[in-house]
Design a protein around this motif. Structure first.
Motif, PDB file in Angstrom:
ATOM      1  N   GLN A   1       0.938  -1.115  -0.104  1.00 36.84           N
ATOM      2  CA  GLN A   1      -0.081  -0.017   0.055  1.00 36.84           C
ATOM      3  C   GLN A   1       0.930   1.246  -0.098  1.00 36.84           C
ATOM      4  OE1 GLN A   1       0.357  -2.417   2.243  1.00 36.84           O
ATOM      5  NE2 GLN A   1      -0.213  -1.568   4.342  1.00 36.84           N
TER       6      GLN A   1
ATOM      7  N   VAL B   1       0.882   4.023  -1.349  1.00 37.20           N
ATOM      8  CA  VAL B   1       0.413   5.611  -1.062  1.00 37.20           C
ATOM      9  C   VAL B   1      -0.132   5.691   0.179  1.00 37.20           C
ATOM     10  CG1 VAL B   1      -1.477   7.093  -1.919  1.00 37.20           C
ATOM     11  CG2 VAL B   1      -0.626   5.769  -3.675  1.00 37.20           C
ATOM     12  N   THR B   2      -0.566   4.636   0.848  1.00 41.57           N
ATOM     13  CA  THR B   2      -1.274   4.810   2.226  1.00 41.57           C
ATOM     14  C   THR B   2       0.132   5.077   3.006  1.00 41.57           C
ATOM     15  OG1 THR B   2      -3.088   3.370   1.874  1.00 41.57           O
ATOM     16  CG2 THR B   2      -2.090   3.627   4.032  1.00 41.57           C
TER      17      THR B   2
ATOM     18  N   ASP C   1      -5.128   0.699   3.308  1.00 39.00           N
ATOM     19  CA  ASP C   1      -4.854  -0.223   2.603  1.00 39.00           C
ATOM     20  C   ASP C   1      -5.712  -0.846   1.708  1.00 39.00           C
ATOM     21  OD1 ASP C   1      -5.481  -1.510   4.802  1.00 39.00           O
ATOM     22  OD2 ASP C   1      -4.042  -3.253   4.354  1.00 39.00           O
TER      23      ASP C   1
ATOM     24  N   GLU D   1      -7.113   1.162  -1.021  1.00 33.36           N
ATOM     25  CA  GLU D   1      -6.305   1.390  -2.111  1.00 33.36           C
ATOM     26  C   GLU D   1      -6.172   0.002  -2.916  1.00 33.36           C
ATOM     27  OE1 GLU D   1      -1.285   2.460  -2.381  1.00 33.36           O
ATOM     28  OE2 GLU D   1      -2.188   2.812  -0.670  1.00 33.36           O
TER      29      GLU D   1
ATOM     30  N   HIS E   1      -3.312   2.502  -6.856  1.00 25.45           N
ATOM     31  CA  HIS E   1      -2.509   3.492  -6.170  1.00 25.45           C
ATOM     32  C   HIS E   1      -2.748   5.112  -6.645  1.00 25.45           C
ATOM     33  CE1 HIS E   1      -0.105   0.353  -4.636  1.00 25.45           C
ATOM     34  NE2 HIS E   1       0.387   0.100  -5.925  1.00 25.45           N
TER      35      HIS E   1
ATOM     36  N   PHE F   1      -6.592   5.818  -5.962  1.00 28.41           N
ATOM     37  CA  PHE F   1      -6.722   6.113  -4.681  1.00 28.41           C
ATOM     38  C   PHE F   1      -6.075   7.536  -3.902  1.00 28.41           C
ATOM     39  CE2 PHE F   1      -4.692   5.590  -0.160  1.00 28.41           C
ATOM     40  CZ  PHE F   1      -5.904   5.711   0.572  1.00 28.41           C
ATOM     41  N   LEU F   2      -5.146   7.795  -4.405  1.00 26.63           N
ATOM     42  CA  LEU F   2      -4.370   9.452  -4.208  1.00 26.63           C
ATOM     43  C   LEU F   2      -5.490  10.301  -4.432  1.00 26.63           C
ATOM     44  CD1 LEU F   2      -2.288  10.958  -3.270  1.00 26.63           C
ATOM     45  CD2 LEU F   2      -1.153  10.864  -5.279  1.00 26.63           C
TER      46      LEU F   2
ATOM     47  N   TYR G   1      -8.409  10.187  -2.222  1.00 27.36           N
ATOM     48  CA  TYR G   1      -8.015  10.842  -0.618  1.00 27.36           C
ATOM     49  C   TYR G   1      -8.179  12.175  -0.856  1.00 27.36           C
ATOM     50  CZ  TYR G   1      -5.613  11.747   3.596  1.00 27.36           C
ATOM     51  OH  TYR G   1      -4.933  11.973   4.840  1.00 27.36           O
TER      52      TYR G   1
END
Length: 224
Positions: free
Chosen positions: A17, A19-20, A95, A98, A103, A106-107, A110
């Motif tokens: 994960q 990006v997380t 996670d 994501e 990736h 998900f960014l 967010y």
């Protein structure tokens, strides 16, 4: 109310994960650079410089009014506990969201939740001169997306700071969401931007339907 500790919910699409992890690292680094010195003046300056201030929004970019504060506020925290609480939620639930989105999607998700949280807060408290800071709005979007994806997963939580329980996500996160809605209508906010949580929740529940990978089911349908 409760703290999430762990969910046994293996990822199926991404190995790590990234990006997380990166979001958590960035929040920690910003905290260390801006606020870890412990001086009240530096904390206040960071809040007014990078926080979202409803009364100034769209005016002076040097005093919390710039449009970049719709994002920058989400990376500034008032103290260590404020940071730790938000990052714990992001660590436990981020996670799997994501994993469901990929990736880069998900960014974007967010940041979208962070912006939506700030906009609702600004709209509902348009005359407030207090800066809003913290990742809780964006994290609320993660919570909503996780609940849409995995309501039946069991989560270990610490209730009232001392009682460990393993409960299904729909009980834990449903109660958390209900608490946010309840607190919105209280006269004393306790310094918490409750409307930003509602904005983040709404921004997380709807886009996940369209931003998840093709074939990723909602509501744990594949498992059930």
């Amino acid at each position: 109310m409760f703290l999430p500790l762990y969910d046994h919910n293996p990822r199926t699409h991404v190995r790590r994960q990234y990006v997380t992890w990166s979001l958590i690292l960035l929040n920690v680094m910003v905290f260390l650079v801006l606020e870890a010195g412990g001086e009240a003046r530096s904390v206040t300056a960071a809040a007014f410089g990078f926080g979202a201030i409803p009364a100034l929004f769209g005016t002076d970019a040097l005093s919390g009014g710039g449009y970049l504060t719709l994002v920058s506020y989400a990376f500034v925290h008032g103290d260590l506990w404020h940071l730790a609480g938000n990052m714990l939620f992001l660590w436990v639930f981020g996670d799997n969201v994501e994993d469901a989105m990929g990736h880069w999607t998900f960014l974007v998700f967010y940041l979208l939740c962070a912006v939506a949280a700030a906009l609702l807060h600004i709209a509902m408290l348009s005359t407030s001169a207090a800066p809003m800071i913290g990742a809780s709005g964006a994290v609320a979007g993660i919570v909503a997306a996780y609940l849409m994806l995995h309501p039946h997963v069991r989560i270990w939580v610490l209730v009232l700071g001392r009682i460990p329980l393993r409960l299904r996500a729909y009980w834990v996160l449903g109660a958390w969401i209900a608490f946010q809605v309840f607190m919105v209508f209280q006269t004393d906010s306790g310094g918490v931007a409750w409307w930003s949580h509602i904005g983040g929740l709404a921004a997380g529940a709807v886009p996940v339907v369209f931003m998840r990978r093709p074939g990723v089911p909602l509501f744990d349908r594949a498992r059930r």
